[in-house]
Design an enzyme around this catalytic site. Structure first.
Site, PDB file in Angstrom:
ATOM      1  N   ARG A   1       0.808  -1.226   0.000  1.00  0.00           N
ATOM      2  CA  ARG A   1       0.000   0.000   0.000  1.00  0.00           C
ATOM      3  C   ARG A   1       0.828   1.256   0.000  1.00  0.00           C
ATOM      4  NH1 ARG A   1      -2.985  -2.739   2.698  1.00  0.00           N
ATOM      5  NH2 ARG A   1      -1.304  -4.218   2.900  1.00  0.00           N
ATOM      6  N   THR A   2       1.898   1.311   0.730  1.00  0.00           N
ATOM      7  CA  THR A   2       2.617   2.583   0.805  1.00  0.00           C
ATOM      8  C   THR A   2       3.223   2.922  -0.553  1.00  0.00           C
ATOM      9  OG1 THR A   2       3.073   2.172   3.128  1.00  0.00           O
ATOM     10  CG2 THR A   2       4.367   3.880   2.083  1.00  0.00           C
TER      11      THR A   2
ATOM     12  N   LYS B   1      24.965  -5.694  -5.018  1.00  0.00           N
ATOM     13  CA  LYS B   1      26.351  -5.745  -5.514  1.00  0.00           C
ATOM     14  C   LYS B   1      27.300  -5.105  -4.524  1.00  0.00           C
ATOM     15  CE  LYS B   1      24.989  -5.038 -10.348  1.00  0.00           C
ATOM     16  NZ  LYS B   1      25.077  -4.050 -11.433  1.00  0.00           N
TER      17      LYS B   1
ATOM     18  N   ARG C   1      11.783   3.351   1.427  1.00  0.00           N
ATOM     19  CA  ARG C   1      11.581   2.487   2.602  1.00  0.00           C
ATOM     20  C   ARG C   1      12.801   1.605   2.736  1.00  0.00           C
ATOM     21  NH1 ARG C   1       6.233  -0.788   3.908  1.00  0.00           N
ATOM     22  NH2 ARG C   1       5.702   1.321   4.539  1.00  0.00           N
TER      23      ARG C   1
ATOM     24  N   HIS D   1       7.684   6.269  10.605  1.00  0.00           N
ATOM     25  CA  HIS D   1       6.911   6.106   9.365  1.00  0.00           C
ATOM     26  C   HIS D   1       6.014   7.346   9.225  1.00  0.00           C
ATOM     27  CE1 HIS D   1       4.768   4.527   6.084  1.00  0.00           C
ATOM     28  NE2 HIS D   1       4.462   3.319   6.526  1.00  0.00           N
TER      29      HIS D   1
HETATM   30  C1  NCD Z   1       2.928  -0.364   8.211  1.00  0.00           C
HETATM   31  C2  NCD Z   1       4.446  -0.367   8.068  1.00  0.00           C
HETATM   32  O1  NCD Z   1       4.960  -0.673   7.004  1.00  0.00           O
HETATM   33  O2  NCD Z   1       5.069  -0.059   9.059  1.00  0.00           O
HETATM   34  N1  NCD Z   1       2.270  -0.546   6.995  1.00  0.00           N
HETATM   35  C3  NCD Z   1       2.056   0.498   6.170  1.00  0.00           C
HETATM   36  O3  NCD Z   1       2.940   1.225   5.773  1.00  0.00           O
HETATM   37  N2  NCD Z   1       0.797   0.743   5.847  1.00  0.00           N
HETATM   38  C4  NCD Z   1       2.449  -1.272   9.263  1.00  0.00           C
HETATM   39  C5  NCD Z   1       2.856  -2.703   9.195  1.00  0.00           C
HETATM   40  O4  NCD Z   1       3.552  -3.160   8.297  1.00  0.00           O
HETATM   41  O5  NCD Z   1       2.423  -3.418  10.104  1.00  0.00           O
END
Ligand code: NCD
Length: 352
Positions: free
Chosen positions: A51-52, A80, A101, A129
């Site tokens: 989703r992100t 690498k 990320r 986050h």
């Molecule tokens: C969260 C994350 O990645 O920290 N998810 C997200 O970004 N919607 C929560 C999770 O992974 O539990």
């Protein structure tokens, strides 16, 4: 050039403005359809995400921009042996803005030091986050009409749950926020988060439920556990079901950053107090507002003030131990000297 590493990089006023902008985009999508024409977003995800990453990509495409995406960390030059610093320098030549990320705590702050374009932290290990917090804040504001005078319960994995850390940081700046931290002892909030925080701590979801305006449920973060048996023991510590929902009042709103595993039974989804799917939609509008704002910003992000310290970071998941050539830097907070990357309390050098 402006970055978003920690949710509190945005002042409360900037956050309000961003919510207003997101609401305006939602109400008048046609007016923003070309707002990012000719601009490119690079999404650099070294950790699994559905989703992100798609929320960022959908946000940029809806603004008329384009997206450069790395399929996953396993296909990047990091395999690498390329350093994160070099990867970010290179991607800065291809894109106008970067969302990253990464599995290591503090990786976002390190990457932001080398970026040549606005940089967004889309999750760094178990640390922060901030863009999930944007989604959470817009959900709370839209659903309750306010961001103050709320009792907010956070339940589940408060140790590794980076969304929890960012949300607490932002909400604790507001008037009249009462936190109830609901977790097994093993998954309690990390100590750098407890500094200066007033909160009720409990292991009982049932006891907390009647007093909550917001219940923020989280998944136990399997990927951060070193001991699998410990994960198995804790993974189903809390399960919100229809029976437990009866303990909550009409004002209760249930949020979850998703993905959920077992912590919310599907029977809760039809309860009008369940907001976690709306939260996904709010998140996309907030990411649009963020991308627009950062691309318009002229001012630079200030660099953190570091202090000299003879010691080291004890957190083995910190980027300073996992990447080559990362200098050990420290910051001073109210109660302690901390690692500048992941905020773990620094330990003094032992002599001899
Ligand atoms: C969260 C994350 O990645 O920290 N998810 C997200 O970004 N919607 C929560 C999770 O992974 O539990």
């Amino acid at each position: 050039m402006r970055n978003l590493i920690d949710a509190v990089d945005l002042s409360p006023e900037e956050l309000e403005r961003m919510c207003d902008l997101a609401a305006d985009i939602q109400a008048n999508p046609g007016e923003y359809a070309d707002a990012c024409r000719g601009r490119r977003l690079a999404t650099l995800f070294f950790e699994p995400s559905t989703r992100t990453r798609m929320s960022f990509e959908s946000a940029m495409l809806t603004l008329g921009g384009t997206v450069l995406s790395m399929p996953d960390g396993a296909t990047s030059s990091a395999t690498k042996g390329e350093s994160l610093a070099d990867t970010i320098r290179v991607i800065s030549c291809y894109a106008d803005i970067i969302a990253m990320r990464h599995p290591f705590d503090g990786a976002a702050r390190l990457a932001a030091r080398y970026t040549g374009v606005p940089f967004i932290n889309a999750g760094d290990g178990g640390h922060c986050h901030p863009t999930q917090t944007l989604a959470d804040i817009m959900t709370i504001r839209s659903e309750t009409g306010r961001l103050c005078n709320l009792t907010v319960g956070l339940c589940g994995d408060l140790l590794y749950g980076r969304t929890v850390h960012s949300l607490i940081r932002v909400l604790s700046r507001n008037e009249g926020i009462r936190f109830v931290l609901i977790s097994p002892k093993e998954l309690a909030l990390p100590d750098y988060m407890m500094e200066g925080l007033e909160a009720e701590v409990t292991e009982s979801l049932e006891e907390a439920l009647p007093k909550l305006d917001i219940l923020y449920m989280t998944r136990v973060q399997k990927e951060r556990f070193e001991d699998e048996a410990q994960y198995e023991r804790l993974k189903d510590a809390y399960i919100l079901n229809a029976e437990r929902m009866r303990l909550g009042g009409a004002q209760l709103r249930v949020l979850h950053p998703l993905p959920r595993v077992n912590e919310i039974a599907p029977e809760v989804d039809d309860d009008p107090r369940a907001c976690y799917f709306k939260q996904v939609s709010y998140g996309r509008y907030m990411r649009m507002a963020l991308i627009l704002t950062l691309l318009r910003e002229a001012q630079d992000s200030p660099r953190q003030a570091t202090v000299p310290y003879a010691g080291s970071c004890p957190n083995r998941r910190c980027v300073c131990h996992r990447e080559r050539c990362v200098p050990q830097e420290f910051i001073r907070t109210k109660d302690a000297v901390r690692c500048a990357w992941c905020e773990a309390e620094a330990v003094p050098e032992t002599i001899g």
